[in-house]
Design a protein around this motif. Sequence first.
Motif, mmCIF file in Angstrom:
data_model
loop_
_atom_site.group_PDB
_atom_site.id
_atom_site.type_symbol
_atom_site.label_atom_id
_atom_site.label_comp_id
_atom_site.label_asym_id
_atom_site.label_seq_id
_atom_site.Cartn_x
_atom_site.Cartn_y
_atom_site.Cartn_z
ATOM 1 N N LYS A 12 -17.177 -4.710 25.110
ATOM 2 C CA LYS A 12 -15.788 -4.545 24.571
ATOM 3 C C LYS A 12 -16.237 -3.131 23.248
ATOM 4 C CE LYS A 12 -12.033 -4.594 22.608
ATOM 5 N NZ LYS A 12 -10.383 -4.385 22.969
ATOM 6 N N TYR A 14 -13.550 -0.833 20.918
ATOM 7 C CA TYR A 14 -12.050 -0.185 21.099
ATOM 8 C C TYR A 14 -11.903 1.317 21.226
ATOM 9 C CZ TYR A 14 -12.447 -4.991 18.440
ATOM 10 O OH TYR A 14 -12.042 -6.479 18.234
ATOM 11 N N GLY A 53 -8.147 -14.828 23.333
ATOM 12 C CA GLY A 53 -7.408 -14.607 23.962
ATOM 13 C C GLY A 53 -6.775 -13.563 23.201
ATOM 14 N N ILE A 54 -7.197 -13.396 21.868
ATOM 15 C CA ILE A 54 -6.549 -12.619 21.515
ATOM 16 C C ILE A 54 -6.838 -11.014 20.945
ATOM 17 C CG2 ILE A 54 -6.740 -12.249 18.698
ATOM 18 C CD1 ILE A 54 -7.180 -15.328 17.949
ATOM 19 N N VAL A 55 -8.395 -10.644 21.451
ATOM 20 C CA VAL A 55 -8.554 -9.380 21.807
ATOM 21 C C VAL A 55 -9.011 -9.270 23.135
ATOM 22 C CG1 VAL A 55 -10.428 -7.917 21.635
ATOM 23 C CG2 VAL A 55 -9.611 -9.042 19.706
ATOM 24 N N ASN A 56 -8.483 -7.915 24.312
ATOM 25 C CA ASN A 56 -8.770 -8.027 25.303
ATOM 26 C C ASN A 56 -10.247 -7.656 25.248
ATOM 27 O OD1 ASN A 56 -5.887 -8.137 26.281
ATOM 28 N ND2 ASN A 56 -5.452 -6.319 25.437
ATOM 29 N N ARG A 77 -6.734 -21.177 27.567
ATOM 30 C CA ARG A 77 -6.001 -21.500 26.177
ATOM 31 C C ARG A 77 -6.211 -22.942 25.630
ATOM 32 N NH1 ARG A 77 -2.441 -16.270 25.534
ATOM 33 N NH2 ARG A 77 -4.444 -14.800 26.356
ATOM 34 N N TYR B 90 -3.032 -14.361 14.900
ATOM 35 C CA TYR B 90 -4.413 -15.367 16.059
ATOM 36 C C TYR B 90 -3.636 -16.563 16.872
ATOM 37 C CZ TYR B 90 -4.713 -19.460 13.677
ATOM 38 O OH TYR B 90 -4.537 -20.623 13.147
ATOM 39 N N LEU B 93 -0.527 -15.139 19.945
ATOM 40 C CA LEU B 93 -1.344 -14.806 20.687
ATOM 41 C C LEU B 93 -2.604 -15.342 21.771
ATOM 42 C CD1 LEU B 93 -1.960 -11.484 19.127
ATOM 43 C CD2 LEU B 93 -0.672 -12.179 20.435
ATOM 44 N N THR B 247 0.907 -2.899 27.407
ATOM 45 C CA THR B 247 -0.414 -2.190 26.757
ATOM 46 C C THR B 247 -0.926 -2.816 25.553
ATOM 47 O OG1 THR B 247 0.940 -1.448 25.529
ATOM 48 C CG2 THR B 247 0.978 -0.353 27.824
ATOM 49 N N LYS B 252 -2.231 -6.077 20.335
ATOM 50 C CA LYS B 252 -3.644 -6.560 20.939
ATOM 51 C C LYS B 252 -4.710 -5.892 21.073
ATOM 52 C CE LYS B 252 -4.044 -10.415 23.958
ATOM 53 N NZ LYS B 252 -3.831 -11.135 25.577
ATOM 54 N N SER B 253 -5.523 -5.963 20.614
ATOM 55 C CA SER B 253 -6.805 -4.714 20.751
ATOM 56 C C SER B 253 -7.513 -4.634 21.928
ATOM 57 C CB SER B 253 -7.815 -4.453 19.215
ATOM 58 O OG SER B 253 -8.322 -5.563 19.585
#
Lengths: 307, 253
Positions: A12, A14, A53-56, A77, B90, B93, B247, B252-253
């Motif tokens: 990951k 950012y 699933g909150i961050v890609n 999820r 949160y 998501l 995107t 969502k980062s």
Amino acid sequence: MESVISVQALDKTYDSGFSALRNVHLDIHKGEIFALLGPNGAGKTTLISIICGIVNPTVGTVKADGYDIVKDYRKARGKIGLVPQELCTDAFESVWATVSFSRGLFGKAPNPAYLEQVLRQLSLWEKKDAKIRELSGGMKRRVMIAKALSHEPDILFLDEPTAGVDVELRRDMWEMVRELRERGVTIILTTHYIEEAEEMADRIGVINKGEIILVEDKSVLMDKLGQKQLHLTLDHPLEEIPSGLNGASLALGEGGHTLIYSYDSHDDNVGVANLLSNLSTQGINVKDLHSTESSLEDIFVNLVKEH
Amino acid sequence: MNLYAILAIYKFEMARTWRTLMQSIASPVLSTTLYFVVFGTAIGSRMGEIDGVSYGAFIIPGLVMLSLLSESISNASFGIFFPKFSGTIYEVLSAPVSPFEIVAGYVGAAASKSMLLGLLILATARIFVDYQIEHPVWMICFLALTAVTFSLFGFIIGIWADDFQKLQVIPLMVITPLTFLGGAFYSINMLPEPWQSITLFNPVVYLISGFRWAFYGVADVHIAVSFGMTLFFLTLCLTGIWWIFRTGYRIKS
């Protein structure tokens, strides 16, 4: 051992360019309590956030109970409950409303009996009609757990669950976590309280600077990396370690009143008898002695220092 | 389709309306009523008819549209902004919900609230002004389409905003002036050139004109153009939301 969470080659980075995770491989076994330890900014929350699933993710795959978190996100999820680090609650909602909301959000039909059971288990039933903003910090933490459990997850992530929680509540939560495990729920917790991991975890993972540096059974880890020390309180203080004892792992304590001998408890010949005999030969009298064992905290600090 | 999730979000958002009844419903109804009293009854009684419609009745569609636009935007933008602000996003998501289901819950609730408000304003207007609805089906159709479109637009603003000020900027600094200048209080045919042509670049003109046609059968622009433009704005907003979820922009980062 059946893997319930499988993380493969996960990276990951950012948008700022910060690399939070690097080539992470991790398997969590079904039904275990897994403690993920790491200093601040090590990547613990990022890893959990990606799995939930909150961050890609930038690169890599994650499966929850065999379901890919991207391709089969609904099934993946649905298996997971998350208690985040921050106390994020709907301040103006009642406890009952917010827990019911969570259950619905995860696609489950209303089940008041189950929600009542969860709230009773967390000592929240009396507060079910109270607005969340009226609750204490510890109670709010319980609400967060109730929300995470509302859809009957098989996997529960607890991100710093007992941060800012008093000792009594912490003990209650440990008890609750153990009960959940008894029911077959897999629990992954991150914590700053090493004693928490030492008390509860079956396995320990250590993450530092975005890399998993160790995953081990807690008992094996303690055995492998743990050291024992024998503290000998002397009759008369020593200025230096006598020359005849220099070969041993010895150190002088403060003021020369204590001699500290470090040894591996699994070694066939720990050398305690020899040491005592040598001391006697050299006319050094021992008034008292006691032994100590490295804690998980010592092991953790040493591991992080090395990396 | 996760229907329970849509329902959960919808009920959660509607519960906020009932909790804040004074602010959500009573306040906009009261302020619009004041317009009816001042412009419709007091000043309107001394003004002539426009396109064969009394002035008091003429401004009703525009005033309903004014509330509908601003309330749709503020309901939807606050609905998604607040979970972002408080951190409770949160949960949405991490839940097994698709972008469509999230939007359906939040936008559905925001549009329901503003439609309810629009109908309440219409009912209140009846006390002060006599009006008729020639095409009730089209009136509901325009009401619903506008509420949904501007709730979608509000959702986009809620995602874009990172503080409370930004949340207010678009409704107050853009939408309200566009509505006032979009023929809420006058027919754009009353404007001299080049303002009449310039006004056609104001998207709200098409919404008010179409809505007014549903009431009285008179319009500044052809009903087909109004309907087409409303669908165009709807498509534009849907495209914006599709891009946001594709995107992860600001969620969502």
